[in-house]
Write a protein that holds these residues in place. Structure first.
Motif, PDB file in Angstrom:
ATOM      1  N   ALA A 168       0.915  -1.185  -0.239  1.00  0.00           N
ATOM      2  CA  ALA A 168       0.026  -0.040  -0.116  1.00  0.00           C
ATOM      3  C   ALA A 168       0.863   1.075  -0.056  1.00  0.00           C
ATOM      4  O   ALA A 168       1.972   1.085   0.200  1.00  0.00           O
ATOM      5  N   VAL A 169       0.299   2.354  -0.408  1.00  0.00           N
ATOM      6  CA  VAL A 169       1.114   3.545  -0.472  1.00  0.00           C
ATOM      7  C   VAL A 169       1.357   4.134   1.027  1.00  0.00           C
ATOM      8  O   VAL A 169       0.409   3.844   1.931  1.00  0.00           O
ATOM      9  N   ASN A 170       2.335   4.534   1.286  1.00  0.00           N
ATOM     10  CA  ASN A 170       3.036   4.878   2.572  1.00  0.00           C
ATOM     11  C   ASN A 170       2.089   6.406   2.594  1.00  0.00           C
ATOM     12  O   ASN A 170       2.506   7.252   1.899  1.00  0.00           O
ATOM     13  N   GLU A 171       1.524   6.371   3.773  1.00  0.00           N
ATOM     14  CA  GLU A 171       0.417   7.588   3.859  1.00  0.00           C
ATOM     15  C   GLU A 171       1.348   8.652   4.755  1.00  0.00           C
ATOM     16  O   GLU A 171       1.328   8.886   5.977  1.00  0.00           O
ATOM     17  N   TRP A 172       2.541   9.369   3.928  1.00  0.00           N
ATOM     18  CA  TRP A 172       3.150  10.366   4.555  1.00  0.00           C
ATOM     19  C   TRP A 172       2.626  11.484   4.940  1.00  0.00           C
ATOM     20  O   TRP A 172       3.296  12.166   5.611  1.00  0.00           O
ATOM     21  N   VAL A 173       1.627  11.838   4.228  1.00  0.00           N
ATOM     22  CA  VAL A 173       0.878  12.994   4.527  1.00  0.00           C
ATOM     23  C   VAL A 173      -0.412  12.366   4.375  1.00  0.00           C
ATOM     24  O   VAL A 173      -0.886  11.788   3.584  1.00  0.00           O
ATOM     25  N   ASP A 174      -1.277  13.090   5.486  1.00  0.00           N
ATOM     26  CA  ASP A 174      -2.780  12.410   5.797  1.00  0.00           C
ATOM     27  C   ASP A 174      -3.613  12.563   4.569  1.00  0.00           C
ATOM     28  O   ASP A 174      -3.585  13.796   3.902  1.00  0.00           O
ATOM     29  N   PHE A 175      -4.171  11.646   4.196  1.00  0.00           N
ATOM     30  CA  PHE A 175      -5.080  11.674   2.941  1.00  0.00           C
ATOM     31  C   PHE A 175      -6.096  12.587   2.922  1.00  0.00           C
ATOM     32  O   PHE A 175      -6.676  13.297   1.858  1.00  0.00           O
ATOM     33  N   ARG A 176      -6.355  13.111   4.127  1.00  0.00           N
ATOM     34  CA  ARG A 176      -7.806  14.017   4.455  1.00  0.00           C
ATOM     35  C   ARG A 176      -7.054  15.342   3.818  1.00  0.00           C
ATOM     36  O   ARG A 176      -7.837  16.322   3.492  1.00  0.00           O
ATOM     37  N   SER A 177      -5.665  15.560   3.916  1.00  0.00           N
ATOM     38  CA  SER A 177      -5.294  17.046   3.410  1.00  0.00           C
ATOM     39  C   SER A 177      -4.592  16.941   2.052  1.00  0.00           C
ATOM     40  O   SER A 177      -3.991  18.018   1.997  1.00  0.00           O
ATOM     41  N   SER A 178      -4.630  15.766   1.492  1.00  0.00           N
ATOM     42  CA  SER A 178      -3.919  15.766   0.155  1.00  0.00           C
ATOM     43  C   SER A 178      -4.809  15.235  -0.885  1.00  0.00           C
ATOM     44  O   SER A 178      -4.330  14.814  -1.948  1.00  0.00           O
ATOM     45  N   ALA A 179      -6.066  15.792  -0.933  1.00  0.00           N
ATOM     46  CA  ALA A 179      -6.770  15.230  -1.998  1.00  0.00           C
ATOM     47  C   ALA A 179      -6.529  16.094  -3.331  1.00  0.00           C
ATOM     48  O   ALA A 179      -6.695  15.204  -4.292  1.00  0.00           O
ATOM     49  N   ARG A 207     -16.409  21.507  -4.047  1.00  0.00           N
ATOM     50  CA  ARG A 207     -15.047  21.269  -4.019  1.00  0.00           C
ATOM     51  C   ARG A 207     -14.257  22.641  -3.364  1.00  0.00           C
ATOM     52  O   ARG A 207     -13.370  22.461  -2.812  1.00  0.00           O
ATOM     53  N   ARG A 208     -14.747  23.887  -3.769  1.00  0.00           N
ATOM     54  CA  ARG A 208     -14.245  25.031  -3.206  1.00  0.00           C
ATOM     55  C   ARG A 208     -14.311  25.094  -1.553  1.00  0.00           C
ATOM     56  O   ARG A 208     -13.266  25.320  -1.279  1.00  0.00           O
ATOM     57  N   ASP A 209     -15.302  24.435  -1.087  1.00  0.00           N
ATOM     58  CA  ASP A 209     -15.392  24.571   0.435  1.00  0.00           C
ATOM     59  C   ASP A 209     -14.182  23.523   0.643  1.00  0.00           C
ATOM     60  O   ASP A 209     -13.848  23.802   2.008  1.00  0.00           O
ATOM     61  N   HIS A 210     -13.835  22.226   0.270  1.00  0.00           N
ATOM     62  CA  HIS A 210     -12.992  21.245   0.527  1.00  0.00           C
ATOM     63  C   HIS A 210     -11.450  22.152   0.455  1.00  0.00           C
ATOM     64  O   HIS A 210     -10.936  22.033   1.670  1.00  0.00           O
ATOM     65  N   LEU A 211     -11.295  22.785  -0.705  1.00  0.00           N
ATOM     66  CA  LEU A 211     -10.078  23.099  -0.682  1.00  0.00           C
ATOM     67  C   LEU A 211      -9.769  24.545   0.073  1.00  0.00           C
ATOM     68  O   LEU A 211      -8.801  24.698   0.709  1.00  0.00           O
ATOM     69  N   SER A 212     -11.045  25.116   0.637  1.00  0.00           N
ATOM     70  CA  SER A 212     -10.809  26.289   1.487  1.00  0.00           C
ATOM     71  C   SER A 212     -10.362  25.721   2.951  1.00  0.00           C
ATOM     72  O   SER A 212      -9.810  26.333   3.743  1.00  0.00           O
ATOM     73  N   ARG A 213     -10.826  24.434   3.294  1.00  0.00           N
ATOM     74  CA  ARG A 213     -10.294  23.899   4.448  1.00  0.00           C
ATOM     75  C   ARG A 213      -9.001  23.224   4.696  1.00  0.00           C
ATOM     76  O   ARG A 213      -8.426  22.703   5.383  1.00  0.00           O
ATOM     77  N   HIS A 214      -8.433  22.911   3.315  1.00  0.00           N
ATOM     78  CA  HIS A 214      -7.249  22.063   3.140  1.00  0.00           C
ATOM     79  C   HIS A 214      -6.184  22.802   2.132  1.00  0.00           C
ATOM     80  O   HIS A 214      -6.579  22.512   0.889  1.00  0.00           O
ATOM     81  N   ARG A 215      -5.337  23.264   2.739  1.00  0.00           N
ATOM     82  CA  ARG A 215      -4.357  24.125   1.813  1.00  0.00           C
ATOM     83  C   ARG A 215      -3.703  23.149   0.847  1.00  0.00           C
ATOM     84  O   ARG A 215      -3.229  22.135   1.193  1.00  0.00           O
ATOM     85  N   MET A 216      -3.510  23.696  -0.393  1.00  0.00           N
ATOM     86  CA  MET A 216      -3.039  22.694  -1.384  1.00  0.00           C
ATOM     87  C   MET A 216      -1.362  22.824  -1.093  1.00  0.00           C
ATOM     88  O   MET A 216      -0.768  23.754  -1.988  1.00  0.00           O
ATOM     89  N   THR A 217      -0.775  21.778  -0.575  1.00  0.00           N
ATOM     90  CA  THR A 217       0.659  21.978  -0.292  1.00  0.00           C
ATOM     91  C   THR A 217       1.392  21.095  -1.390  1.00  0.00           C
ATOM     92  O   THR A 217       0.788  20.261  -2.016  1.00  0.00           O
ATOM     93  N   ARG A 218       2.445  21.735  -1.658  1.00  0.00           N
ATOM     94  CA  ARG A 218       3.235  21.051  -2.802  1.00  0.00           C
ATOM     95  C   ARG A 218       4.157  19.934  -2.240  1.00  0.00           C
ATOM     96  O   ARG A 218       4.793  20.011  -1.289  1.00  0.00           O
ATOM     97  N   LEU A 219       3.641  18.502  -2.602  1.00  0.00           N
ATOM     98  CA  LEU A 219       4.197  17.184  -2.041  1.00  0.00           C
ATOM     99  C   LEU A 219       5.364  16.766  -2.858  1.00  0.00           C
ATOM    100  O   LEU A 219       6.301  16.142  -2.162  1.00  0.00           O
ATOM    101  N   THR A 220       5.377  17.056  -4.125  1.00  0.00           N
ATOM    102  CA  THR A 220       6.480  16.525  -4.741  1.00  0.00           C
ATOM    103  C   THR A 220       6.517  17.600  -6.085  1.00  0.00           C
ATOM    104  O   THR A 220       5.660  18.735  -6.157  1.00  0.00           O
TER     105      THR A 220
END
Length: 252
Positions: A129-140, A158-171
């Motif tokens: 399985a994928v190593n959940e190195w960043v919580d899946f809830r915040s990396s949609a 969609r906008r509501d979700h993105l307003s609650r979870h910052r789009m962080t650069r993971l790679t």
């Protein structure tokens, strides 16, 4: 939150299978395939395909005279006190079979109370399985399953979700521009799988297909190491074909 209802092939298969199951359940003494065709309005080829799936999944059984009756799996799922555990057991068996037939870790993900969740998964020594190195809830925004779930919401959802979870650069491949992500989600046809090509984690590629039924927002996903990326298309096709039994189990 409103949902976008755009039927996919697995949805149509599950709907047809439910029509067959309803007819079989009404005929406690058994029903022939000719009677099923007449009652459901399904053509012979499609009915044969659905009956094959329903027998394989244990939802119907064919008795000595050739007629069909309800199977043990349907009986368990129809039982109020056994339903939840029976559903988990059935889904796990289906996931295990998909893992083995596809040769990849597989996951059922749902969007529950505004969050991405992994409901169940099947992996193994050869299919980690994928190593959940960043919580899946915040990396949609970076995962195939997250994008598949978001695509099933309306624009405001969609906008509501993105307003609650910052789009962080993971790679280096992660999309971090919300306008770009929203435009891609809006343009993606429901029949086209969502992909993650090393956007969540370097060394991993993923794909996800929707399993939407009623108010359920869900998807079926797989992951592969990047050195097996050449298998992704074929594996995703097999995943899509395996989505109908999962959706059917959730709908019963």
């Amino acid at each position: 939150m409103a949902l976008k209802h755009e039927p996919t092939a697995p949805y149509h298969s599950a709907q047809g299978a439910l029509r067959v199951l309803e007819t079989v359940a009404r005929h406690t003494a058994g029903v022939t395939d000719a009677e099923l065709a007449r009652t459901t309005g399904l053509d012979a080829e499609r009915l044969t395909t659905l009956l094959r799936m329903l027998r394989r999944e244990g939802y119907v059984e064919q008795v000595a005279d050739g007629s069909y009756v309800t199977g043990e799996a349907l009986t368990r799922l129809s039982s109020t006190h056994e339903h939840d555990q029976a559903l988990r057991d059935k889904l796990q068996r289906t996931l295990d079979e998909l893992r083995d037939s596809i040769g990849a870790a597989v996951y059922i993900s749902r969007y529950v109370d505004g969050e991405v969740t992994i409901a169940q998964y099947a992996d193994g020594p050869a299919t980690p399985a994928v190593n959940e190195w960043v919580d899946f809830r915040s990396s949609a925004h970076a995962t195939a399953l997250g994008k598949s779930l978001l695509s099933q919401l309306d624009h405001n959802g969609r906008r509501d979700h993105l307003s609650r979870h910052r789009m962080t650069r993971l790679t280096s491949r992660t999309i971090t521009n919300d306008k770009l992500l929203l435009s891609r989600l809006a343009a993606q046809p429901p029949t086209v799988p969502h992909l993650d090509l090393q956007e969540y984690a370097v060394g991993t590629v993923c794909a996800a297909v929707p399993i939407t039924a009623g108010s359920l927002v869900g998807c079926l996903a797989l992951s592969l190491p990047v050195d097996q990326a050449h298998r992704l298309r074929q594996a995703t096709d097999r995943l899509n074909r395996g989505a109908a039994p999962v959706l059917l189990s959730l709908a019963i």
